[in-house]
Design an enzyme around this catalytic site. Structure first.
Site, PDB file in Angstrom:
ATOM      1  N   HIS A  11      50.075  30.453  34.126  1.00 25.95           N
ATOM      2  CA  HIS A  11      48.721  30.365  34.686  1.00 25.95           C
ATOM      3  C   HIS A  11      47.719  30.644  33.572  1.00 25.95           C
ATOM      4  CE1 HIS A  11      48.652  34.826  34.804  1.00 25.95           C
ATOM      5  NE2 HIS A  11      49.881  34.705  35.244  1.00 25.95           N
ATOM      6  N   GLY A 286      49.068  41.030  31.288  1.00 24.39           N
ATOM      7  CA  GLY A 286      48.229  41.173  32.467  1.00 24.39           C
ATOM      8  C   GLY A 286      48.044  42.597  32.935  1.00 24.39           C
ATOM      9  N   ASN A 290      44.408  46.521  33.777  1.00 25.36           N
ATOM     10  CA  ASN A 290      44.239  47.643  34.704  1.00 25.36           C
ATOM     11  C   ASN A 290      43.468  48.742  33.983  1.00 25.36           C
ATOM     12  OD1 ASN A 290      44.831  50.120  36.269  1.00 25.36           O
ATOM     13  ND2 ASN A 290      46.176  48.772  37.445  1.00 25.36           N
ATOM     14  N   ARG A 393      36.160  39.102  31.971  1.00 25.86           N
ATOM     15  CA  ARG A 393      35.014  39.988  32.121  1.00 25.86           C
ATOM     16  C   ARG A 393      33.727  39.306  31.667  1.00 25.86           C
ATOM     17  NH1 ARG A 393      38.468  42.548  34.739  1.00 25.86           N
ATOM     18  NH2 ARG A 393      39.488  44.434  33.998  1.00 25.86           N
ATOM     19  N   THR A 504      27.664  42.094  36.661  1.00 27.66           N
ATOM     20  CA  THR A 504      28.877  41.530  37.257  1.00 27.66           C
ATOM     21  C   THR A 504      28.932  40.051  36.887  1.00 27.66           C
ATOM     22  OG1 THR A 504      30.185  41.355  39.299  1.00 27.66           O
ATOM     23  CG2 THR A 504      27.811  40.988  39.491  1.00 27.66           C
TER      24      THR A 504
END
Length: 546
Positions: A11, A286, A290, A393, A504
């Site tokens: 992906h 990935g 976190n 981000r 955001t």
């Protein structure tokens, strides 16, 4: 060496260009195709290549395919084994591996003029490791890679010295912290291999009361590895359908898995540090997205510094595979210059887009001041400036901005984006002002990959960016690298007394981040945003009836 790196198999297909050891361009295919994550991580989609991203990287550098010395592919099918031999239930995985074997021919078709012999396979976790350590600011560093899966492993622990990797530990499948977190994501009604960050956010609403059960199934060993035994999730919380309301059991389950994940990462990092004696740790894969776990690693692992690749997921392996081959060929690798490695437009090109769209626009004396005025009046601003970000981000190039001092703005922005109300938004602050407000996590924090405690006296002043647990995922801004953003922050503080702005990503739920001017205009036209700041121009929301 001129090396084009490609990620495609699972992906987040992406392409990156490295020229003489310097990262020149990197972009994810989703920003061109407008399909979130490019494609789903299923074998039937594994043949899809980041054609548009690859072509753009070459155009950005003024290069042709014939100029390339190598094209790298971040998966080595010669190292893979059948899924059933790895203990995985993936009955069509053989199709994925067939596509990988034929990747040179697929690439030659997508990039006319490419010699298939120029394609080099790079082991998936080596590509991740290179994206962490070689792209980092450090000459030598330890590296920890954790994700769902590669060819036959889910983890790599090693050390880079002089551009060369020494592998100290790996973990074979089916044991995988990434797949464990994906399973939980699906159990909680979210989209696996996509919505894992929602689980991290939900965990803050729970207590780890299932920790003992999880710990019994997820264990580390004394060789730098771990085991993840199957977990009967339904015995702790009922499975949720997409969109179904969660309850305290679900939050407690998320908190329990998050807590055990953090513990395991700490144990793995401490094992690696004892092995190498290193003082700098880099992270990729990935799991490195976190940010709660990253902060614990920074605080408790014993490393002096922890650096996380901003495109830590599979997209980053496009860059990592290119850096790996460039280093193997003797190029001196330079740190990545930042995350703004994607497309950008000149003022003239932006103005042409605005005129084609037939919208009213202005060119104020200073767009940063104009935006600060709008934010101080409690407007929501779509901010489109410079080159787009590489990775998930928004870092001040494709952002939605708002006033952090009004608690209702969290709900307001989640409504604008069409996403769950338990999701937090992030604070943006000048690097030199951050330590007054935020602590515990590393500062500066330019890539928004750590959480920080918000000082008690500031929690009531900037409530919209404070998560339920009293933390915030901070982005610090360097005024030399981001002078326009710095001016906007200073102008906002002059008007409000607050050195923080909500930041955001500029997108709506289920859509990739805005990338080009047309995307920005479409997003502005469909979402209740007060102002679009695009290059030096602003487009204002017309009052109803006009």
């Amino acid at each position: 060496m001129k090396v084009l790196g490609v990620n495609a198999l699972f992906h987040d297909p992406a392409a990156a260009l490295v020229v003489d050891g310097q990262t020149v361009a990197a972009a994810e295919e989703e920003r061109f195709s407008r399909r979130k994550h490019g494609h789903r991580p299923v074998p039937f989609a594994a043949w899809e290549l980041p054609e548009q991203a690859a072509r753009w990287c070459l155009e950005q550098a003024g290069m042709d395919v014939s100029d390339l010395d190598a094209v790298t592919y971040s998966f080595d099918p010669t190292l893979a084994r059948p899924a059933e031999a790895l203990g995985l239930h993936d009955p069509w995985d053989h199709l994925r591996q067939t596509y990988a074997h034929h990747a040179p021919q697929f690439l030659a078709t997508s990039l006319p003029g490419l010699d298939p012999a120029a394609v080099r396979f790079v082991r998936h976790h080596v590509a991740h490791a290179a994206s962490g350590a070689l792209a980092s600011p450090y000459q030598d560093a330890d590296v920890l890679v954790l994700d769902g899966r590669g060819e036959c492993a889910s983890h790599l622990a090693g050390r880079y010295e002089g551009g060369r990797l020494t592998v100290h530990a790996t973990q074979e499948l089916p044991h995988s912290l990434g797949l464990l977190y994906e399973e939980l994501t699906e159990h909680l009604g979210f989209l696996r291999s996509s919505d894992e960050f929602k689980v991290m956010a939900m965990a803050s609403y729970g207590t780890p009361r299932f920790h003992d059960e999880i710990r019994a199934r997820v264990r580390t060993d004394d060789r730098g590895g771990f085991s993840t035994d199957p977990i009967a999730w339904h015995t702790m919380a009922k499975p949720l359908r997409p969109g179904e309301e969660w309850d305290q059991d679900h939050a407690d389950l998320a908190a329990s898995v998050q807590a055990r994940l953090e513990e395991v990462l700490l144990e793995l990092a401490r094992w690696l540090r004892r092995r190498t004696g290193g003082d700098r740790l880099t992270l990729a894969g990935g799991v490195a997205l976190n940010c709660v776990a990253n902060t614990r690693l920074h605080a408790e692992s014993g490393y002096d510094e922890v650096w996380v690749q901003p495109a830590a997921g599979d997209a980053g392996t496009a860059l990592g595979s290119a850096l790996h081959v460039a280093a193997e060929e003797g190029d001196e690798i330079r740190p990545m210059p930042g995350a703004d490695l994607g497309r950008g437009w000149s003022d003239e090109e932006i103005e042409a887009h605005l005129r084609t769209a037939q919208v009213d626009f202005e060119r104020p004396a200073d767009v940063a001041v104009e935006v600060a005025e709008c934010l101080a009046a409690d407007g929501v601003v779509a901010w489109f400036q410079g080159r787009s970000e590489y990775g998930p981000r928004a870092l001040g190039h494709r952002s939605l901005l708002a006033h952090p001092g009004r608690s209702a703005n969290l709900e307001r922005l989640n409504d604008v984006k069409g996403r769950e109300q338990f999701r937090p938004v992030a604070p943006m602050v000048l690097a030199e002002r951050a330590s007054r407000i935020f602590s515990r996590g590393p500062l500066p924090s330019p890539y928004m990959l750590f959480v920080h405690d918000v000082a008690p006296q500031w929690r009531e002043r900037i409530p919209a960016v404070v998560h339920v647990d009293g933390t915030a995922r901070v982005q610090t801004v360097d005024r030399d690298g981001e002078p326009l953003v710095a001016r906007m922050l200073e102008a906002f503080e002059q008007r409000t007394g607050l050195p923080v702005v909500i930041n955001t990503s500029l997108n709506t739920a289920g859509r990739p981040m805005v990338d080009d001017p047309r995307d920005a205009l479409e997003c502005f036209g469909s979402a209740p945003v007060s102002l679009l700041a695009i290059g030096p121009f602003v487009v204002r929301r017309r009052p109803p009836g006009r």
